[in-house]
Design a protein around this motif. Structure first.
Motif, PDB file in Angstrom:
ATOM      1  N   TYR A   1      -5.152   6.346   0.261  1.00  0.00           N
ATOM      2  CA  TYR A   1      -4.178   5.269   0.117  1.00  0.00           C
ATOM      3  C   TYR A   1      -4.702   4.290  -0.913  1.00  0.00           C
ATOM      4  O   TYR A   1      -5.915   4.218  -1.180  1.00  0.00           O
ATOM      5  CB  TYR A   1      -3.914   4.573   1.459  1.00  0.00           C
ATOM      6  CG  TYR A   1      -5.125   3.900   2.062  1.00  0.00           C
ATOM      7  CD1 TYR A   1      -5.484   2.593   1.715  1.00  0.00           C
ATOM      8  CD2 TYR A   1      -5.921   4.564   2.985  1.00  0.00           C
ATOM      9  CE1 TYR A   1      -6.597   1.975   2.260  1.00  0.00           C
ATOM     10  CE2 TYR A   1      -7.038   3.960   3.541  1.00  0.00           C
ATOM     11  CZ  TYR A   1      -7.366   2.669   3.186  1.00  0.00           C
ATOM     12  OH  TYR A   1      -8.478   2.059   3.729  1.00  0.00           O
ATOM     13  N   TYR A   2      -3.794   3.521  -1.524  1.00  0.00           N
ATOM     14  CA  TYR A   2      -4.207   2.528  -2.521  1.00  0.00           C
ATOM     15  C   TYR A   2      -3.064   1.545  -2.757  1.00  0.00           C
ATOM     16  O   TYR A   2      -1.902   1.817  -2.409  1.00  0.00           O
ATOM     17  CB  TYR A   2      -4.633   3.194  -3.831  1.00  0.00           C
ATOM     18  CG  TYR A   2      -3.642   4.168  -4.422  1.00  0.00           C
ATOM     19  CD1 TYR A   2      -2.534   3.743  -5.142  1.00  0.00           C
ATOM     20  CD2 TYR A   2      -3.826   5.551  -4.277  1.00  0.00           C
ATOM     21  CE1 TYR A   2      -1.636   4.630  -5.695  1.00  0.00           C
ATOM     22  CE2 TYR A   2      -2.931   6.447  -4.826  1.00  0.00           C
ATOM     23  CZ  TYR A   2      -1.839   5.988  -5.538  1.00  0.00           C
ATOM     24  OH  TYR A   2      -0.948   6.878  -6.078  1.00  0.00           O
TER      25      TYR A   2
ATOM     26  N   ASP B   1       5.951  11.707  -4.685  1.00  0.00           N
ATOM     27  CA  ASP B   1       5.947  11.269  -3.289  1.00  0.00           C
ATOM     28  C   ASP B   1       6.962  12.070  -2.472  1.00  0.00           C
ATOM     29  O   ASP B   1       7.979  12.532  -2.994  1.00  0.00           O
ATOM     30  CB  ASP B   1       6.296   9.782  -3.193  1.00  0.00           C
ATOM     31  CG  ASP B   1       5.150   8.882  -3.626  1.00  0.00           C
ATOM     32  OD1 ASP B   1       4.042   9.395  -3.813  1.00  0.00           O
ATOM     33  OD2 ASP B   1       5.377   7.669  -3.784  1.00  0.00           O
TER      34      ASP B   1
ATOM     35  N   LEU C   1       0.844  -1.182   0.000  1.00  0.00           N
ATOM     36  CA  LEU C   1       0.000   0.000   0.000  1.00  0.00           C
ATOM     37  C   LEU C   1       0.883   1.238   0.000  1.00  0.00           C
ATOM     38  O   LEU C   1       1.940   1.265   0.648  1.00  0.00           O
ATOM     39  CB  LEU C   1      -0.897   0.034   1.245  1.00  0.00           C
ATOM     40  CG  LEU C   1      -2.055  -0.953   1.300  1.00  0.00           C
ATOM     41  CD1 LEU C   1      -2.649  -0.986   2.702  1.00  0.00           C
ATOM     42  CD2 LEU C   1      -3.140  -0.589   0.283  1.00  0.00           C
ATOM     43  N   THR C   2       0.459   2.277  -0.712  1.00  0.00           N
ATOM     44  CA  THR C   2       1.146   3.560  -0.658  1.00  0.00           C
ATOM     45  C   THR C   2       0.170   4.612  -0.142  1.00  0.00           C
ATOM     46  O   THR C   2      -1.044   4.485  -0.311  1.00  0.00           O
ATOM     47  CB  THR C   2       1.709   3.959  -2.038  1.00  0.00           C
ATOM     48  OG1 THR C   2       2.563   5.098  -1.883  1.00  0.00           O
ATOM     49  CG2 THR C   2       0.620   4.264  -3.039  1.00  0.00           C
ATOM     50  N   TRP C   3       0.723   5.652   0.473  1.00  0.00           N
ATOM     51  CA  TRP C   3      -0.072   6.661   1.184  1.00  0.00           C
ATOM     52  C   TRP C   3       0.076   7.968   0.410  1.00  0.00           C
ATOM     53  O   TRP C   3       0.963   8.767   0.680  1.00  0.00           O
ATOM     54  CB  TRP C   3       0.416   6.778   2.624  1.00  0.00           C
ATOM     55  CG  TRP C   3       0.730   5.425   3.178  1.00  0.00           C
ATOM     56  CD1 TRP C   3       1.946   4.789   3.184  1.00  0.00           C
ATOM     57  CD2 TRP C   3      -0.204   4.491   3.727  1.00  0.00           C
ATOM     58  NE1 TRP C   3       1.830   3.534   3.731  1.00  0.00           N
ATOM     59  CE2 TRP C   3       0.523   3.321   4.078  1.00  0.00           C
ATOM     60  CE3 TRP C   3      -1.575   4.533   3.982  1.00  0.00           C
ATOM     61  CZ2 TRP C   3      -0.088   2.207   4.652  1.00  0.00           C
ATOM     62  CZ3 TRP C   3      -2.179   3.428   4.550  1.00  0.00           C
ATOM     63  CH2 TRP C   3      -1.440   2.289   4.890  1.00  0.00           C
ATOM     64  N   SER C   4      -0.799   8.173  -0.561  1.00  0.00           N
ATOM     65  CA  SER C   4      -0.637   9.244  -1.531  1.00  0.00           C
ATOM     66  C   SER C   4      -0.728  10.616  -0.866  1.00  0.00           C
ATOM     67  O   SER C   4      -1.745  10.969  -0.276  1.00  0.00           O
ATOM     68  CB  SER C   4      -1.706   9.126  -2.624  1.00  0.00           C
ATOM     69  OG  SER C   4      -1.524  10.100  -3.613  1.00  0.00           O
TER      70      SER C   4
END
Length: 552
Positions: free
Chosen positions: A127-128, A445, A83-86
């Motif tokens: 997040y996605y 990012d 998961l990344t935390w945009s």
């Protein structure tokens, strides 16, 4: 007397220790189980999706400035997952960014605990999944950062705070979509649009009490399409965009491009009844449309009118709307980084990097790739940040395989890791130049940037005369219209390995991304954290002894 003094000193130090413990920033703990499950959001057609704790979309994270977020993610899929935390800037901590250039994926049946702090980032985020084509299967959710009580925001507290996740959606599974891309096919037209995981429902999604004002946080979590958001009969007062307070202009509707988030205030000032929230695709031959119901608490079941507010048309409308967005310089709340860069227009630019998106089919039908400046990024088995930290970068990738000023025409792509070597704490100008006929959307990012200009045509140095050097909004995602360019300014003041990517996910998957390596010359904990003890290892660093840790 001596005993009394010792007792006073003991009480003082004891109180100081207690104050220190109590003064630590609060922690929020989450345990997330990631699984496959079946949903039917479009026309009742069942399909496999990624659920978090059984939810689609995933749980909302409701945090406050300076909170420490601890999320233990258990991967119960049969595929590696991240998961990344945009938009969350992960100060000194690209280890938690959740991209394949900075993290080994969580293997099936394994877990990983993300730990990061949300700093001066009051605003709306999401997040996605960042692995494979998982974003097409779900696994996304909202992440909000509220202001501490001591830091006022430039508007009264709303009666309630609603998260609205909008995005295009495909009925085909993420595995089939991946096969399309691997075989040289584009994803094609999405099948519909979802609002908080639903295409349409007769049941109210949100309620409003007459006379009160509500905040709606809107994020485009989709894969391909820019979307227009509007509410039948109501005005939208824009107050925040990707962590920055904005000048509070009022709009009939707002374009929200892929990867972007914004917040609006809506006052329940219309006759009590139901109203439609309307989301439609932009810049498509056959627009997609979805609705959700907002109900007044005293509406007595009066249904919404079927006459929906029309969508805007054309690129010029959206470009002109962008030019109305301004940073609220009078807001007293914390500001995103570059820290203290209120007068960014007076800072000397030390480097100009032009990034041009390219599409190529190579020598065969199955060789569809997207790239930047002639390079289509490939993630090596060893994450780029791991190779750098272990001082074996030369065995995994090369720095600066692209030029800062690419040739006017790029026809062929090379497939390799694409990493820019950026000097720590330098002020850089980046030009996103789009030579194609489709809209692009880029995310950076670890940093916010100032989007100072957006125009049609090609960029030249003379265009700097048109830059907004006073109140451009500080943000992390920006759209680039067809045959157009965008200029952004930022300080690379956050050490780490940071991803710059297309938010149109088929392009990301097929290489339209790169990384900016921002190394601190002192290798100090003041600038960057050490690799987490719980970080999964992979590639050539697996089994190697860790290098000496950074120290103060």
């Amino acid at each position: 007397m001596g005993k009394v003094i010792l007792l006073i000193l003991a009480c003082f130090f004891c109180g100081a220790m207690i104050s220190g413990v109590q003064g630590e920033d609060p922690y929020l703990f989450f345990t997330w189980n990631v699984t496959f499950g079946f949903i039917a959001p479009l026309s009742g057609v069942p399909q496999q999706a990624i659920l978090i704790n059984g939810q689609f979309p995933g749980p909302n994270i409701n945090a406050t400035t300076n909170n420490n977020i601890v999320i233990n993610v258990f991967n119960n899929l049969d595929e590696p997952f991240l998961l990344t935390w945009s938009g969350i800037q992960q100060r000194k901590n690209s280890w938690q960014d959740g991209m394949l250039g900075t993290n080994c994926p969580i293997q099936p049946g394994q877990n990983y605990t993300y730990h990061f702090q949300v700093k001066d980032q009051i605003g709306s985020y999401m997040y996605y999944p960042s692995t494979d084509m998982h974003r097409a299967a779900g696994g996304f959710g909202g992440l909000r950062v509220n202001s501490r009580l001591l830091i006022p925001v430039p508007y009264a507290d709303p009666a309630d705070d609603y998260t609205v996740l909008i995005g295009d959606w495909y009925i085909k599974s993420h595995l089939i979509l991946r096969e399309f891309l691997d075989s040289g096919r584009s994803l094609g037209r999405p099948d519909g649009i979802l609002i908080n995981g639903r295409q349409k429902s007769d049941e109210p999604m949100f309620t409003m009490e007459p006379g009160k004002t509500y905040k709606y946080r809107i994020c485009n979590v989709g894969l391909k399409n820019s979307l227009n958001f509007r509410i039948q009969g109501h005005k939208l007062k824009l107050v925040e965009m990707e962590g920055s307070h904005t000048v509070q202009n009022v709009y009939e509707s707002l374009d929200v491009h892929i990867g972007q988030c914004l917040a609006v205030l809506v006052t329940a000032d219309q006759p009590p009844m139901e109203y439609f929230m309307v989301v439609s695709s932009r810049f498509t031959k056959e627009p997609l449309l979805s609705t959700a119901v907002i109900s007044y608490t005293t509406g007595k079941g009066i249904k919404a009118s079927p006459a929906l507010p029309p969508a805007p048309t054309g690129w010029a409308w959206s470009l002109n709307q962008f030019r109305t967005f301004r940073w609220n310089l009078t807001a007293s709340a914390a500001r995103p980084n570059p820290q203290g860069s209120y007068h960014y227009g007076a800072i000397n630019i030390t480097r100009t990097i032009k990034l041009v998106n390219t599409v190529s089919r190579g020598s065969g039908y199955k060789n569809l790739r997207y790239g930047i400046n002639g390079v289509s990024h490939v993630n090596p088995e060893t994450p780029l940040k791991f190779a750098e930290y272990y001082n074996i970068a030369d065995k995994v990738f090369k720095y600066d395989v692209i030029r800062d000023d690419p040739p006017p025409k790029i026809t062929n792509l090379t497939n390799e890791p694409n990493v820019l070597n950026v000097t720590f704490r330098t002020f850089v100008e980046i030009i996103f130049e789009n030579h194609e006929k489709s809209l692009q959307s880029y995310n950076l990012d670890g940093h916010s940037f100032f989007a100072v200009a957006m125009e049609a045509g090609r960029w030249t140095p003379e265009k700097r005369m048109n830059y907004n050097l006073l109140d451009a909004v500080s943000r992390h995602t920006i759209q680039v219209f067809p045959k157009s360019w965008v200029a952004i300014l930022l300080t690379f003041d956050n050490a780490g390995m940071w991803n710059i990517r297309s938010e149109i996910w088929e392009r990301t998957y097929l290489g339209q991304q790169l990384y900016a390596s921002v190394l601190s010359p002192t290798r100090s904990l003041r600038d960057e954290y050490n690799i987490p003890d719980n970080a999964p290892m992979c590639g050539v660093v697996e089994g190697l002894a860790k290098p000496p840790p950074y120290t103060i």
